[in-house]
Write a protein that holds these residues in place. Sequence first.
Motif: not given
Length: 218
Positions: A47-58
């Motif tokens: 299995i193979y693929g790509g991803f994207a995201g956004i995150q915030k740290q507190w």
Amino acid sequence: MHPRLSPIWSGIYIGGAVGGGWATTDGVLYNAFPGALWRTDSQSRLIYGGFAGIQKQWGSLVVGIEGGWNGLDNGFNNTAGTGVFGQGCIYGGGASCQSRIDDIGYIGGRFGYAWNRFMVYGQGGYARADIDTRVYLPAANLAIAAASAAHDGWYAGVGGEYAVLDNLVLGIDYKHYEFDSEQHNCNRAVVGCTVVDLRNVSAKVDSVMGRVSFKFNP
């Protein structure tokens, strides 16, 4: 002296992943006698693929959203028929049930706990898969009653990541997917498909993937 907490996890990221996937399908031949079951057992696939995201740290808490697409190799899982009602793949005479997960798309939340350059996280959300099924006759080396459908579902999982650099992250990721039952209706105008072969099929997939991602601070 304790290591310093550093808010390095906030940002937008993209990446790729590769690993192993294991899938099963279950169902019934809904025009046959009760107990005429469909099943393909788990077999390992690339299995193979790509991803994207956004995150915030507190502080130590990291919250984000991620979406991605995964493809699997094009082999079919094969489970020999039992010819027995209520047990596995109903087909007899040497025939087998076969299934293939073509691809999986997902989008959902990630909730992490970070300690400097290490982070562990849980995840979950919506998933969708394209799934093919067919009946295989090994004596004739022939596949019949082929059908496919798009399945909605969900996923949940865990993972861990290490920020090698502020914008380069390596990780390991586990996901469990479950996909709703859908009708897999072969084309009855094609030889080898009968009304008895029409089936409802659901699926489960587990994946373990190594990841590399590149993060951009907004």
